[in-house]
Design a protein around this motif. Structure first.
Motif, mmCIF file in Angstrom:
data_model
loop_
_atom_site.group_PDB
_atom_site.id
_atom_site.type_symbol
_atom_site.label_atom_id
_atom_site.label_comp_id
_atom_site.label_asym_id
_atom_site.label_seq_id
_atom_site.Cartn_x
_atom_site.Cartn_y
_atom_site.Cartn_z
ATOM 1 N N GLN A 63 0.572 -1.350 0.099
ATOM 2 C CA GLN A 63 -0.130 0.124 0.153
ATOM 3 C C GLN A 63 0.655 1.311 -0.135
ATOM 4 O O GLN A 63 0.272 2.414 0.000
ATOM 5 C CB GLN A 63 -0.971 0.158 1.215
ATOM 6 N N ARG A 113 -2.238 5.487 1.453
ATOM 7 C CA ARG A 113 -2.269 4.301 1.079
ATOM 8 C C ARG A 113 -2.862 3.977 -0.020
ATOM 9 O O ARG A 113 -4.059 4.290 -0.190
ATOM 10 C CB ARG A 113 -2.858 3.442 2.439
ATOM 11 N N GLU A 115 -4.723 1.644 -1.792
ATOM 12 C CA GLU A 115 -5.556 0.454 -1.602
ATOM 13 C C GLU A 115 -6.793 0.818 -2.374
ATOM 14 O O GLU A 115 -7.013 1.938 -2.864
ATOM 15 C CB GLU A 115 -5.748 0.235 0.059
ATOM 16 N N ARG A 121 -12.774 4.673 2.540
ATOM 17 C CA ARG A 121 -11.383 3.912 2.076
ATOM 18 C C ARG A 121 -10.834 4.758 1.026
ATOM 19 O O ARG A 121 -11.300 4.720 -0.011
ATOM 20 C CB ARG A 121 -11.389 2.314 1.870
HETATM 21 MG MG MG Z 1 -6.263 -1.258 6.235
#
Ligand code: MG
Ligand code: ATP
Length: 442
Positions: A63, A113, A115, A121
């Motif tokens: 990530q 990150r 991701e 997120r």
């Molecule tokens: Mg995580």
């Protein structure tokens, strides 16, 4: 038209206002707990994350945004994926692990990150976090949980706090072995990532976002705790009960890295699938040493600001379903503390609260909390593992105005000893009058 990069967000309107509001509120509450701000770089050496976050973590494995430092150097650096490693690095770089190990920091800012972007997120998100160094006592763990509860109450959030104990270097290996055995027995049912986790980092089997139902049958950590870890966790629970904090014990809650020890926790809100954790943290007694420092215990947590904003917006939209807003948690009650700093920039600490003897620990815990909320005082609660002399030395060191001392006699009589460290005087005060008595002389 040039568009923004996938996973990155523009924030404006209510969302931007809510994010600022939450960050400011968290900072105000942190000052009540005598945390001081630390501002750190957004890039660090990759090696820092390899050695702290861990080579087997998702963050380090896949990530991170990594790039070479520059023309002169082959060294790789990374956009920070989390705050804790940088805080420990700064702490060590300043030599504090040896010169002045007991420290309390808060930080706030963007993390990165790479991701898969989803609701809640993102590839750039914000965290507000705190770290305590040099405290191994359970009182400190319970205090961070109460602090989280304060923040949730100020925001009128409906959240669930889950706590667990992961054990220590002595008892963890047995738990680890039990998880490996369980994983091998269920190999066919586990996802591909988990096949790798079994040997490399078996605790992270429980962190899987795919095998959620299956992992509910995995062994829990509490059955494996040694005597000392059991006592530590019992004390955390005892203090939470003394303050009427609602919490759930989840023996399968993990933080995946070896340096995490004992207390671990997560605060969950609503149901954004695997994005429901809004705050996460735990004790990391091995981390400072793992990064080359002295043997200094630590504990901290981080708030995911974007996820807390989503939760806060839900609360705003449905005020009647939200948890009761008690008067003590009116944000204005901490208004007075917004500028808990002297003109010269040094921190203002109103009091250190110390207990003498086992029976007074809970009272001291509750008194310290009431001084903060609704009292609006910046307070540090002394470790009950240390002698009164050490608590007073700490109070002087951090420039506290008062020491509040509670022993067995004070406990039964409903009083405290209020020691004015500036005037060098001490008097007995009814517990119920303490806030007023301190206010009158500050
Ligand atoms: Mg995580
Ligand atoms: P998750 O299990 O949801 O991936 P995590 O264990 O990776 O979370 P931590 O490293 O513990 O998360 O970070 C603390 C908090 O930061 C999380 O509880 C969450 O609120 C928030 N957070 C983590 N990753 C993201 C992200 N990519 N986008 C938004 N918030 C995040």
């Amino acid at each position: 038209m040039i568009q923004r990069v996938r996973g990155f967000q523009d924030l404006d309107g209510v969302a931007a206002a809510a994010a600022s509001y939450i960050e400011n509120l968290a900072a105000r509450v942190a000052r009540l707990y005598n945390f001081g701000e630390i501002r750190l770089p957004i890039v660090e050496r990759v090696e820092l994350y390899q050695r702290s976050t861990g080579e087997t973590s998702d963050i380090v494995e896949k990530q991170m945004y990594v790039f070479p430092e520059g023309e002169q150097s082959e060294q790789l650096i990374a956009l920070r994926p989390e705050g804790t490693p940088g805080v420990v690095r700064a702490y060590l770089e300043a030599g504090l692990d040896r010169s002045n190990p007991e420290q309390r920091f808060f930080y706030s800012g963007p993390m990165f990150r790479r991701e898969r972007p989803q609701k809640g997120r993102y590839r750039q998100f914000h965290q507000f976090g705190v770290e305590v160094f040099g405290r191994s006592d359970a009182v400190c763990d319970a205090e961070l949980l109460v602090m989280i509860d304060d923040i949730a109450r100020f925001l009128n959030l409906d959240v669930t706090m889950e706590v667990n104990s992961l054990g220590c270097a002595e008892c963890r290996p047995a738990y680890r072995a039990a998880l490996v055995e369980w994983g091998r027995a269920h190999l066919n049912e586990l996802c591909e990532d988990c096949h790798n986790r079994i040997d490399r980092n078996p605790l992270r089997l429980l962190d899987c976002k795919i095998d959620v139902a299956l992992t509910k049958q995995a062994p829990g950590s509490l059955d494996f705790l040694c005597e000392a870890c059991r006592a530590h966790f019992a004390m955390v629970q005892r203090l939470l009960k003394a303050t009427s904090i609602e919490f759930v014990i989840n023996p399968r809650l993990v933080r995946g890295l070896d340096y995490y020890t004992r207390t671990a926790f997560e605060v969950l809100s609503g149901d954004v699938g695997s994005q429901s954790a809004v705050i996460a943290g735990g004790r990391y007694d091995g981390l400072v040493e793992a990064l080359g420092g002295a043997r200094v215990p630590g504990i901290g947590f981080a708030i995911g600001i974007e996820r807390l904003v989503l939760a806060y917006e839900r609360t705003l939209a449905a005020p009647s379903s939200a948890r009761l807003h008690d008067k003590a948690h009116d944000p204005d009650a901490v208004g007075a503390v917004a500028g808990t700093k002297d003109a010269n920039g040094s921190r203002r600490v109103d009091a250190v609260v110390a207990s003498l003897g086992d029976a007074a620990i809970e009272r001291a815990f509750v008194v310290a909390h009431e001084l903060r909320v609704p009292g609006g005082k910046a307070v540090e609660l002394a470790s009950p593992e240390r002698k009164l002399k050490a608590a007073l030395a700490r109070a002087n060191k951090i420039g506290a105005r008062y020491a509040v001392i509670i022993g067995d006699t004070e406990l039964t009589r409903g009083v405290v000893q209020l020691k004015d460290l500036k005037a060098g005087t001490q008097r007995e005060v009814a517990t119920a009058d303490l806030i007023d008595e301190m206010g009158a002389t500050t």
